[in-house]
Design a protein around this motif. Structure first.
Motif, PDB file in Angstrom:
ATOM      1  N   LEU A  15      -8.673  46.214  45.777  1.00  0.00           N
ATOM      2  CA  LEU A  15      -8.277  47.211  46.755  1.00  0.00           C
ATOM      3  C   LEU A  15      -6.839  46.952  47.188  1.00  0.00           C
ATOM      4  O   LEU A  15      -6.335  45.824  47.075  1.00  0.00           O
ATOM      5  N   SER A  16      -6.184  47.987  47.697  1.00  0.00           N
ATOM      6  CA  SER A  16      -4.840  47.806  48.238  1.00  0.00           C
ATOM      7  C   SER A  16      -4.894  46.902  49.457  1.00  0.00           C
ATOM      8  O   SER A  16      -5.968  46.632  50.011  1.00  0.00           O
ATOM      9  N   GLU A  17      -3.743  46.415  49.902  1.00  0.00           N
ATOM     10  CA  GLU A  17      -3.716  45.537  51.073  1.00  0.00           C
ATOM     11  C   GLU A  17      -4.266  46.244  52.307  1.00  0.00           C
ATOM     12  O   GLU A  17      -5.025  45.656  53.082  1.00  0.00           O
ATOM     13  N   GLU A  18      -3.911  47.515  52.465  1.00  0.00           N
ATOM     14  CA  GLU A  18      -4.397  48.268  53.625  1.00  0.00           C
ATOM     15  C   GLU A  18      -5.911  48.444  53.579  1.00  0.00           C
ATOM     16  O   GLU A  18      -6.611  48.237  54.576  1.00  0.00           O
ATOM     17  N   GLU A  19      -6.442  48.811  52.413  1.00  0.00           N
ATOM     18  CA  GLU A  19      -7.875  49.014  52.284  1.00  0.00           C
ATOM     19  C   GLU A  19      -8.617  47.676  52.334  1.00  0.00           C
ATOM     20  O   GLU A  19      -9.728  47.596  52.855  1.00  0.00           O
ATOM     21  N   SER A  20      -7.994  46.624  51.803  1.00  0.00           N
ATOM     22  CA  SER A  20      -8.608  45.293  51.867  1.00  0.00           C
ATOM     23  C   SER A  20      -8.755  44.842  53.318  1.00  0.00           C
ATOM     24  O   SER A  20      -9.797  44.290  53.720  1.00  0.00           O
ATOM     25  N   HIS A  21      -7.724  45.068  54.119  1.00  0.00           N
ATOM     26  CA  HIS A  21      -7.775  44.693  55.535  1.00  0.00           C
ATOM     27  C   HIS A  21      -8.896  45.442  56.245  1.00  0.00           C
ATOM     28  O   HIS A  21      -9.658  44.864  57.026  1.00  0.00           O
ATOM     29  N   HIS A  22      -9.000  46.736  55.969  1.00  0.00           N
ATOM     30  CA  HIS A  22     -10.047  47.534  56.607  1.00  0.00           C
ATOM     31  C   HIS A  22     -11.428  47.053  56.170  1.00  0.00           C
ATOM     32  O   HIS A  22     -12.362  46.977  56.985  1.00  0.00           O
ATOM     33  N   VAL A  24     -12.365  43.986  54.924  1.00  0.00           N
ATOM     34  CA  VAL A  24     -12.737  42.607  55.275  1.00  0.00           C
ATOM     35  C   VAL A  24     -12.577  42.298  56.754  1.00  0.00           C
ATOM     36  O   VAL A  24     -13.467  41.696  57.373  1.00  0.00           O
ATOM     37  N   LYS A  25     -11.449  42.710  57.336  1.00  0.00           N
ATOM     38  CA  LYS A  25     -11.187  42.362  58.740  1.00  0.00           C
ATOM     39  C   LYS A  25     -11.857  43.308  59.722  1.00  0.00           C
ATOM     40  O   LYS A  25     -12.368  42.889  60.760  1.00  0.00           O
ATOM     41  N   VAL A  26     -11.834  44.615  59.403  1.00  0.00           N
ATOM     42  CA  VAL A  26     -12.383  45.604  60.339  1.00  0.00           C
ATOM     43  C   VAL A  26     -13.892  45.755  60.156  1.00  0.00           C
ATOM     44  O   VAL A  26     -14.664  45.648  61.112  1.00  0.00           O
ATOM     45  N   LEU A  27     -14.312  46.017  58.930  1.00  0.00           N
ATOM     46  CA  LEU A  27     -15.740  46.227  58.663  1.00  0.00           C
ATOM     47  C   LEU A  27     -16.498  44.911  58.453  1.00  0.00           C
ATOM     48  O   LEU A  27     -17.729  44.915  58.474  1.00  0.00           O
ATOM     49  N   ARG A  28     -15.760  43.818  58.237  1.00  0.00           N
ATOM     50  CA  ARG A  28     -16.348  42.486  58.053  1.00  0.00           C
ATOM     51  C   ARG A  28     -17.332  42.433  56.876  1.00  0.00           C
ATOM     52  O   ARG A  28     -18.395  41.802  56.955  1.00  0.00           O
ATOM     53  N   LEU A  29     -16.978  43.112  55.802  1.00  0.00           N
ATOM     54  CA  LEU A  29     -17.802  43.044  54.594  1.00  0.00           C
ATOM     55  C   LEU A  29     -17.532  41.726  53.868  1.00  0.00           C
ATOM     56  O   LEU A  29     -16.429  41.166  53.949  1.00  0.00           O
ATOM     57  N   VAL A  30     -18.524  41.255  53.146  1.00  0.00           N
ATOM     58  CA  VAL A  30     -18.433  39.948  52.498  1.00  0.00           C
ATOM     59  C   VAL A  30     -18.795  40.077  51.019  1.00  0.00           C
ATOM     60  O   VAL A  30     -19.226  41.141  50.556  1.00  0.00           O
ATOM     61  N   GLU A  31     -18.604  38.973  50.304  1.00  0.00           N
ATOM     62  CA  GLU A  31     -18.933  38.960  48.879  1.00  0.00           C
ATOM     63  C   GLU A  31     -20.401  39.325  48.664  1.00  0.00           C
ATOM     64  O   GLU A  31     -21.284  38.845  49.373  1.00  0.00           O
ATOM     65  N   GLN A  54      -8.723  39.456  52.788  1.00  0.00           N
ATOM     66  CA  GLN A  54      -8.224  40.528  53.651  1.00  0.00           C
ATOM     67  C   GLN A  54      -6.954  41.203  53.136  1.00  0.00           C
ATOM     68  O   GLN A  54      -6.589  42.274  53.612  1.00  0.00           O
ATOM     69  N   LYS A  55      -6.278  40.603  52.167  1.00  0.00           N
ATOM     70  CA  LYS A  55      -5.088  41.220  51.600  1.00  0.00           C
ATOM     71  C   LYS A  55      -5.297  41.662  50.154  1.00  0.00           C
ATOM     72  O   LYS A  55      -4.534  42.487  49.644  1.00  0.00           O
ATOM     73  N   ARG A  56      -6.305  41.130  49.499  1.00  0.00           N
ATOM     74  CA  ARG A  56      -6.530  41.467  48.088  1.00  0.00           C
ATOM     75  C   ARG A  56      -8.008  41.326  47.765  1.00  0.00           C
ATOM     76  O   ARG A  56      -8.441  40.370  47.105  1.00  0.00           O
ATOM     77  N   CYS A  57      -8.752  42.286  48.257  1.00  0.00           N
ATOM     78  CA  CYS A  57     -10.204  42.262  48.084  1.00  0.00           C
ATOM     79  C   CYS A  57     -10.550  42.649  46.641  1.00  0.00           C
ATOM     80  O   CYS A  57     -10.158  43.712  46.163  1.00  0.00           O
ATOM     81  N   ALA A  58     -11.269  41.769  45.957  1.00  0.00           N
ATOM     82  CA  ALA A  58     -11.634  42.008  44.556  1.00  0.00           C
ATOM     83  C   ALA A  58     -13.048  42.566  44.456  1.00  0.00           C
ATOM     84  O   ALA A  58     -13.926  42.231  45.258  1.00  0.00           O
TER      85      ALA A  58
END
Length: 238
Positions: A15-22, A24-31, A54-58
């Motif tokens: 995901l993009s950095e913006e979408e990764s932040h949303h 992982v950090k906002v929605l708190r989704l995990v592996e 949070q910056k590069r969600c794979a």
């Protein structure tokens, strides 16, 4: 459902950095959590998070499907941005939610706004696309002189909506009656000061059909929403 936008997700798997932040950090989704991702070109991906950064969600893609627009032919609106930019932002959001293929900001003789920040409008497009669960992102052009749009090739029906009451009523056709769901559609909507006589003459010479959107005088942004709503209403009745 958690829906994200990434135009190159099939090749990058990040995901993009913006979408990764949303994510992982906002929605708190995990592996291991499952997400949906659209590429803006009509493909909907089902994916699973493999690295919750949070910056590069794979992610890994577990399935993909084509979700083309639900309307039969392209809807294109050329519109002169209003002086109050929040009104044109509202129009972009609502027409995207309903379904539109291309928005062309017009620079006209009577335009009160000479430029638009397409970057902000594009963010609104992305948000509205996700909100309405679509997989295709509308095309957003840069500000374009109306004479250039009038002269551009277009395979379909072309309309110009304006408020010149000197035009005899019998020459002002109803857009709802003239719209043809079997063809691509281009509609030009003028600025708050309307199109100039020269712009109208050029459009008519180029084959644009002069239309009315009803008995009420509409604001510029309302006229665009009315056009798109009319197209979809008629499409659903076919």
């Amino acid at each position: 459902m958690h829906l994200f936008y990434c135009p190159d997700i099939a090749t990058t798997l990040h995901l993009s950095e913006e979408e990764s932040h949303h994510c992982v950090k906002v929605l708190r989704l995990v592996e291991g959590d499952e997400v949906d991702i659209v590429d803006g070109n009509g493909t909907w991906h089902h994916a699973r998070i493999t690295m919750a950064h949070q910056k590069r969600c794979a992610v890994e893609i577990v399935g993909s499907e084509s979700r083309p627009p639900h309307w039969p032919h392209r809807i294109v609106v050329g519109i002169a941005p209003t002086k109050a930019i929040d009104r044109i932002e509202w129009m972009v959001e609502k027409t995207t939610e309903m379904g539109i293929d291309r928005i062309i900001p017009l620079q006209c003789c009577h335009s009160e706004r000479k430029e638009v920040k397409t970057e902000r409008l594009r963010k609104i497009l992305v948000s509205a696309m996700k909100q309405s669960l679509k997989a295709t992102l509308p095309q957003l052009d840069k500000m374009t002189p109306v004479m250039q749009v009038i002269a551009m090739p277009f395979q379909g029906k072309k309309f110009i909506a304006y408020c010149d009451m000197t035009l005899p009523r019998e020459q002002r056709k109803s857009f709802a009656q003239e719209y043809d769901s079997t063809q691509d559609t281009l509609v030009l909507i003028g600025p708050e000061g309307d199109f100039s006589p020269e712009e109208v003459a050029a459009a008519l010479k180029a084959g644009f059909v002069p239309v009315t959107l009803g008995e009420s005088r509409l604001r510029t942004e309302t006229a665009a929403v009315q056009v798109v709503a009319s197209c979809h209403t008629i499409n659903q009745l076919k």
